[in-house]
Every structure is written in C-alpha cells, then in structure tokens.
Design a protein around this motif. Structure first.
Motif, PDB file in Angstrom:
ATOM      1  N   VAL A 111      -8.975   5.437  15.015  1.00 37.73           N
ATOM      2  CA  VAL A 111      -9.368   5.514  13.613  1.00 37.73           C
ATOM      3  C   VAL A 111     -10.857   5.822  13.501  1.00 37.73           C
ATOM      4  O   VAL A 111     -11.689   5.199  14.172  1.00 37.73           O
ATOM      5  CB  VAL A 111      -9.013   4.199  12.883  1.00 37.73           C
ATOM      6  N   PRO A 147      -8.107   5.612   2.226  1.00 35.28           N
ATOM      7  CA  PRO A 147      -6.747   6.141   2.416  1.00 35.28           C
ATOM      8  C   PRO A 147      -6.759   7.656   2.530  1.00 35.28           C
ATOM      9  O   PRO A 147      -7.647   8.338   1.989  1.00 35.28           O
ATOM     10  CB  PRO A 147      -6.009   5.681   1.150  1.00 35.28           C
ATOM     11  N   ALA A 148      -5.787   8.191   3.245  1.00 33.52           N
ATOM     12  CA  ALA A 148      -5.647   9.636   3.363  1.00 33.52           C
ATOM     13  C   ALA A 148      -5.014  10.205   2.101  1.00 33.52           C
ATOM     14  O   ALA A 148      -4.553   9.469   1.211  1.00 33.52           O
ATOM     15  CB  ALA A 148      -4.816   9.983   4.595  1.00 33.52           C
ATOM     16  N   LEU A 149      -4.988  11.511   2.003  1.00 33.99           N
ATOM     17  CA  LEU A 149      -4.408  12.177   0.849  1.00 33.99           C
ATOM     18  C   LEU A 149      -2.915  11.859   0.758  1.00 33.99           C
ATOM     19  O   LEU A 149      -2.173  12.031   1.729  1.00 33.99           O
ATOM     20  CB  LEU A 149      -4.616  13.689   0.959  1.00 33.99           C
ATOM     21  N   ASN A 193      -1.888   8.768   0.115  1.00 29.21           N
ATOM     22  CA  ASN A 193      -1.780   7.321   0.346  1.00 29.21           C
ATOM     23  C   ASN A 193      -0.658   6.976   1.320  1.00 29.21           C
ATOM     24  O   ASN A 193       0.032   5.969   1.170  1.00 29.21           O
ATOM     25  CB  ASN A 193      -1.576   6.570  -0.977  1.00 29.21           C
ATOM     26  N   ASP A 201      -1.417   7.086   4.752  1.00 32.15           N
ATOM     27  CA  ASP A 201      -2.084   6.745   6.008  1.00 32.15           C
ATOM     28  C   ASP A 201      -3.514   6.308   5.679  1.00 32.15           C
ATOM     29  O   ASP A 201      -4.010   6.514   4.571  1.00 32.15           O
ATOM     30  CB  ASP A 201      -2.095   7.939   6.967  1.00 32.15           C
ATOM     31  N   ILE A 202      -4.165   5.683   6.664  1.00 30.08           N
ATOM     32  CA  ILE A 202      -5.564   5.275   6.539  1.00 30.08           C
ATOM     33  C   ILE A 202      -6.416   6.324   7.237  1.00 30.08           C
ATOM     34  O   ILE A 202      -6.284   6.534   8.452  1.00 30.08           O
ATOM     35  CB  ILE A 202      -5.795   3.879   7.135  1.00 30.08           C
ATOM     36  N   ALA A 203      -7.283   6.974   6.476  1.00 35.50           N
ATOM     37  CA  ALA A 203      -8.097   8.053   7.037  1.00 35.50           C
ATOM     38  C   ALA A 203      -9.296   7.530   7.811  1.00 35.50           C
ATOM     39  O   ALA A 203      -9.695   8.110   8.823  1.00 35.50           O
ATOM     40  CB  ALA A 203      -8.558   8.998   5.927  1.00 35.50           C
ATOM     41  N   ALA A 204      -9.893   6.428   7.359  1.00 34.97           N
ATOM     42  CA  ALA A 204     -11.100   5.932   8.018  1.00 34.97           C
ATOM     43  C   ALA A 204     -11.362   4.499   7.580  1.00 34.97           C
ATOM     44  O   ALA A 204     -10.827   4.021   6.568  1.00 34.97           O
ATOM     45  CB  ALA A 204     -12.306   6.821   7.698  1.00 34.97           C
ATOM     46  N   TRP A 248      -1.637  -0.764   6.975  1.00 35.97           N
ATOM     47  CA  TRP A 248      -1.188   0.388   7.763  1.00 35.97           C
ATOM     48  C   TRP A 248       0.306   0.320   8.031  1.00 35.97           C
ATOM     49  O   TRP A 248       1.009   1.342   7.936  1.00 35.97           O
ATOM     50  CB  TRP A 248      -1.964   0.437   9.074  1.00 35.97           C
TER      51      TRP A 248
END
Length: 400
Positions: free
Chosen positions: A85, A117-119, A121, A123-126, A333
């Motif tokens: 991550v 969150p990633a685009l 929602n 996944d977790i982007a960072a 997650w």
C-alpha cells in the motif's frame, strides 16, 4: 423486531458531562491544538540527540505487524495489501505508515492519518499521515462524540468530510483534553538547561581553546621601551608564524621578559556531573536503558532482566495504542473486497536478549525436557515392576 433494532442502534446515554456554560457555546466546542507545543517538541528532538535517538529506537523496537484471517485467501490478499500500500513520499507498506504515525504520536502526543479510497470505493488507494498542527477537534454534547476539523479554502476551521476515513490516535489522553500527551512534555526545561551548559562549553573553548599569549617586558622607559616592545612583538609574531608553518624557531629577547597564557589561570566549571544528572532525567523519561543510547554509566553493558521487562512493557503499551488503527484499516479493506471473515492483528515477537542468552535458555529447556522424559520413563518402569510383583504374590498364594 423493528423496535428491537431501533433500540440496539440507539447511542449510549452518557452521564459525565461538563457543567461549564457560557453564551458563546459554539466557540467553546472547539478545542484548538497548541501549535507552539509541537514546534517546541520538535526543537527538543533536534537539539538533544539522545531524545531523537530514543524515539527512533522506540519506533524500531515496536516492530512489524501481520494479520491472521480465518480465510486463507483473504489472509494472502490482505498481506499483499499491507506490504504494497502506498503511504506517500515514495514509501510503501503498513510498517512505513506505522513508523511515521508512531513518530508523530510520540513527539506531538497525537497522530492523524487518512484512508484514501480508490475510484469507485472498491479498494484503498493509499494511507497518508497528516500534520497534527493542521487539525482541531470539535467536541459534541457527549464525550463519545468528536469530529476532526481542518482549514478550508478561506483558512477557517470547518468539519472535514468523510470522518469515517480519518484516523486519530492520542497518546495517554487526559480527562480534560481530547488531545494526547507527548512523550517529551516534561523535557523542555531540562533541555534548555542542558543547551546552556553545552553552549557555555563551546564559548569557553572558543575563548581558551585557541591559546593567546601575553608577552610582558619590564624595564626601560620612553623611546627605548616602545622600541623594545615593537621588536619583541615582531619577533614573537615571526616565531608563531614559523611554528604554524611546521618549523621550530626560538624566541630570544634581552631583559626581563614574561610570557603568560591569557585566561590560563581561570578555572572552568566541571560539567560532567550536572550533564549526567540532566541526561539521567531525560533517559528516565524515555524508558530506554542508558547503554542503548551510547551512555556508559555502569560497569556492565548487558541488559538486565528487569530492564528488559520494563522495556517490553513500554513497547507493548505502544502496540496496544496502535492496534485499533490497524484493525480499522484491515476491517475496511476486507469489507471493500467482500470478505466477511474475522481477523487478528499479530505483532512480531519482542526480542531484547542476545543470542548467547537465547542459546542458554534453549539448553535449559532441553535439559528440563530430558529430565522430564527420564522421570516419566522411571515412573512407568516402577509401575510395571509393582504390577509384576503383585501378580507374582497372587500366584504364590493360589499355589499354597
């Protein structure tokens, strides 16, 4: 059934509330964080190397972390996420995030982070750490209610959106403040005194380290005295200049000439005892044995079992404070990826003993195991012998 759910979802009723009220109640809800304190604590770390080294050692000894899930597929995927991550500034992995998070918590007394969150929602982007000086806490009616506030485009403090994605952890919070207590709270005064001693030592070495000589010539008067003084000054300067060039030149003068070192008779205060007293207080605050910070105060450099136990307790307390943050990240997650399984946060084992002690402990365990097996075998053999003697005695009685 519907009423039962409504009762379960209702927030708990809190009895402990503050009785202080004033007309500007909205202003009272905001609890600003002292930005000057954070700068002061960072200045203490920069000025006193022992404090900086102690904090870094606590961060390193906190160790890594893994997560164990009941589903093997979810555990493997979660382990890959924790390893890769992004956490900002070219770093990756949960351990890098925890290092920065724990650094802020020990230095400033609190740490703040954000789950990005990633685009979509899904996944977790960072995972990012924030500056504690840029946030404030707005308390609600209940002590259980609080929201994090940050500056908007106009610089006004407003409630940040998506509070469920924000992470906030205070270190040893007090009852009258939502913010935590820094590990360095009681050190600014001692650090100030210590810096005065070090500064004085530096000034004294600047004054007396580069030796200056006073050449005195007695006798003579008028023009002859002035001429002799000029000649002595030229000869002395020439002798010193040749000495700096690597050659040896004698200074020869006629008359009663005296040469003294300027400031050579002035006593310099002994700084060893006061510096050690100050460092003892500072090291005691960090909870780390002195020899781990490069301070040889005792005849032995081995860590005693009592010191190891105390340090292990300190590290365990830090891990206990960080565990809820890890659980919140891992839970989010897993839910984003559709894993309903449970999980457990597992920290790396704390090991503060050297290899010789570990080998000796393993030897003692094996010896105890060997003795236990021998005792069990002897007890079984005694049982067999006792059973055989009883059967022999019974046979003899029947024959009679």
């Amino acid at each position: 059934m519907r009423n039962w759910r409504k009762q379960r979802e209702a927030p708990p009723s809190v009895q402990l509330r503050s009785g202080e009220r004033h007309p500007f109640g909205v202003l009272r809800e905001y609890v600003p964080l002292g930005r000057g304190e954070a700068r002061l604590y960072r200045a203490v770390r920069e000025a006193v190397p022992v404090v900086d080294a102690a904090i870094y050692k606590l961060i390193r000894m906190a160790g890594g972390v893994t997560v164990r899930c009941s589903d093997s597929v979810a555990e493997a995927a979660l382990a890959e996420f924790l390893r890769t991550v992004p956490v900002g500034r070219g770093q990756f992995g949960m351990n890098a995030f925890l290092d920065c998070y724990l650094d802020s918590m020990l230095t400033c007394g609190q740490a703040v982070g954000e789950i990005v969150p990633a685009l979509g929602n899904r996944d977790i982007a960072a995972l990012l750490c924030g500056r504690v000086e840029d946030i404030e806490i707005k308390e609600g009616i209940s002590p259980l209610d609080f929201t994090l506030c940050g500056p908007d485009e106009c610089g006004r403090m407003t409630e940040l959106p998506c509070q469920e994605l924000l992470l906030f952890t205070p270190l040893n919070p007090e009852a009258n403040s939502p913010y935590g207590v820094s590990l360095l709270r009681s050190l600014p005064f001692l650090a100030d005194v210590l810096m005065k001693i070090y500064h004085t030592i530096g000034v004294n070495w600047e004054r007396c380290g580069n030796v200056r000589f006073a050449v005195t010539c007695s006798g003579g008067d008028g023009v002859s005295a002035a001429e002799r003084s000029r000649m002595l000054a030229e000869e002395w300067s020439r002798a010193m200049r040749d000495t700096r060039g690597g050659s040896v030149r004698d200074f020869v003068a006629v008359g009663d000439v005296g040469i003294q070192v300027i400031g050579g008779d002035a006593p310099i205060l002994d700084s060893e005892i006061p510096v050690r007293q100050l460092l003892e207080q500072i090291v005691a605050k960090t909870g780390i044995p002195p020899f781990m910070l490069g301070l040889s105060w005792s005849s032995t450099e081995r860590m005693s079992s009592q010191q190891a136990d105390l340090l292990t307790t300190e590290i365990t307390a830090l891990r206990r404070t960080l565990t809820p943050v890890l659980e919140r990240i891992c839970r989010l997650w897993l839910r984003m990826h559709g894993f309903p399984c449970g999980f457990e946060v597992v920290w790396d084992e704390i090991n503060l003993q050297d290899e010789v002690e570990e080998a000796r402990a393993e030897l003692y365990r094996q010896q105890a195991r060997k003795l236990r097996l021998e005792n069990e075998a002897a007890e079984v053999e005694q049982g067999k012998n006792a059973g055989g003697s009883d059967s022999t005695a019974g046979t003899m009685r029947r024959e009679r």
